[in-house]
Design an enzyme around this catalytic site. Sequence first.
Site, mmCIF file in Angstrom:
data_model
loop_
_atom_site.group_PDB
_atom_site.id
_atom_site.type_symbol
_atom_site.label_atom_id
_atom_site.label_comp_id
_atom_site.label_asym_id
_atom_site.label_seq_id
_atom_site.Cartn_x
_atom_site.Cartn_y
_atom_site.Cartn_z
ATOM 1 N N GLU A 107 0.830 -1.213 0.000
ATOM 2 C CA GLU A 107 0.000 0.000 0.000
ATOM 3 C C GLU A 107 0.861 1.258 0.000
ATOM 4 O OE1 GLU A 107 -2.673 -0.986 -1.105
ATOM 5 O OE2 GLU A 107 -4.175 -0.474 0.382
ATOM 6 N N THR A 147 -6.106 9.551 -5.608
ATOM 7 C CA THR A 147 -6.082 9.438 -4.148
ATOM 8 C C THR A 147 -5.404 10.672 -3.554
ATOM 9 O OG1 THR A 147 -5.924 7.063 -4.430
ATOM 10 C CG2 THR A 147 -5.456 7.886 -2.238
HETATM 11 P P1 ADP Z 1 -7.028 1.274 -5.278
HETATM 12 O O1 ADP Z 1 -7.606 2.278 -4.301
HETATM 13 O O2 ADP Z 1 -8.099 0.663 -6.133
HETATM 14 O O3 ADP Z 1 -6.110 0.292 -4.667
HETATM 15 P P2 ADP Z 1 -4.909 2.997 -5.886
HETATM 16 O O4 ADP Z 1 -5.021 4.159 -6.800
HETATM 17 O O5 ADP Z 1 -4.752 3.205 -4.443
HETATM 18 O O6 ADP Z 1 -6.165 2.096 -6.249
HETATM 19 O O7 ADP Z 1 -3.675 2.054 -6.292
HETATM 20 C C1 ADP Z 1 -3.394 1.761 -7.555
HETATM 21 C C2 ADP Z 1 -1.928 2.159 -7.827
HETATM 22 O O8 ADP Z 1 -1.066 1.061 -7.488
HETATM 23 C C3 ADP Z 1 -1.726 2.420 -9.298
HETATM 24 O O9 ADP Z 1 -0.797 3.464 -9.434
HETATM 25 C C4 ADP Z 1 -1.137 1.119 -9.809
HETATM 26 O O10 ADP Z 1 -0.329 1.290 -10.945
HETATM 27 C C5 ADP Z 1 -0.315 0.653 -8.612
HETATM 28 N N1 ADP Z 1 -0.135 -0.811 -8.586
HETATM 29 C C6 ADP Z 1 1.034 -1.475 -8.599
HETATM 30 N N2 ADP Z 1 0.825 -2.806 -8.548
HETATM 31 C C7 ADP Z 1 -0.509 -3.000 -8.518
HETATM 32 C C8 ADP Z 1 -1.330 -4.162 -8.456
HETATM 33 N N3 ADP Z 1 -0.827 -5.406 -8.447
HETATM 34 N N4 ADP Z 1 -2.660 -3.978 -8.411
HETATM 35 C C9 ADP Z 1 -3.178 -2.728 -8.426
HETATM 36 N N5 ADP Z 1 -2.472 -1.607 -8.490
HETATM 37 C C10 ADP Z 1 -1.126 -1.723 -8.532
#
Ligand code: ADP
Length: 306
Positions: A128, A181
């Site tokens: 995260e 975010t």
């Molecule tokens: P969510 O709230 O749906 O988790 P976020 O915007 O917080 O979405 O996180 C997505 C971010 O994390 C994006 O920048 C994405 O490229 C990165 N990321 C890296 N690896 C992954 C993964 N395995 N799954 C989802 N997002 C990923």
Amino acid sequence: MEEIKIFCAATIANISCGFDVLGLALDNVGDEMIVRKVPQKGVTITKIIGQNLPLETHKNVAGVAALALLSKVDTDFGFEIEIYKNIKPGSGIGSSAASSAGAVYGINELLGRPFSNHDLIEFAMQGERLASGVAHADNVAPALLGGFTLVRSTAPLDVLKIHTPNELYATVIHPQIEVKTSDAREILRSSVPLKTAIKQWGNIGGLISGLYTEDYDLIGRSLEDYIVEPIRSILIPAFNSVKTESIKSGALGAGISGSGPSIFALSEGSKNASKVAIAMKKVYDKVGIAYDVHISKINTEGIKKL
Ligand code: ADP
């Protein structure tokens, strides 16, 4: 065991009054992952299907979370990870958390469970950190433990699993727009008037009590956020209409899922949850923005072996 296939649940963080502390796991919305033991040490992400995400271990939340776990154990073998992505990144239903949680869960199982699911939260939080810059636990905790979770404290980490009433369902609409975010965080105020704080902690206490006593009316009365939602909802088209129409059609309450743009509603029973889905769709059909809608029971198990 040389290989494990798992379902990694989508999650709703915040849940109205519980900004940064509450979360819940969905039952039928999520990614799948395969984690495999291989002779070569380290972590390799060999496949990502469904979304365009980085395969490099250090750039993918699954890789970062996996390495955080492996830094605490000695192994003379490594792991391969395949990710089948159904949760769109940036949707507000824990796309990054599903991958972070799945990676550490899968590896822990293949290692013979040296860690409890509670222990795994700290490793998943490192994923995260890569996704959002903050090692928050409000999505990875429900993804790993299932049900409702409360992050009472992050330092030291103290996460509680909260009882989930059996007939509780979530309806989620995901408008296909991007809410960063970082933007959703930036617009928040850093201080809260005492009067507002009092109303908010009254609701948190009410919600937790309502969950334990399965008092659906109390859950509904408590699903009100006086602090974050009035500000963040500005970023989500037709938020107020979706909320009002959801409640009119039988939802206990509704709010922003995570930092948006998804909007969730909680209902007693699947019939009400379906009516809420219809009401949400009606609003968004008028707005003219494409969307996905999910209806799901609350998942009390967390990650599931397939
Ligand atoms: P969510 O709230 O749906 O988790 P976020 O915007 O917080 O979405 O996180 C997505 C971010 O994390 C994006 O920048 C994405 O490229 C990165 N990321 C890296 N690896 C992954 C993964 N395995 N799954 C989802 N997002 C990923």
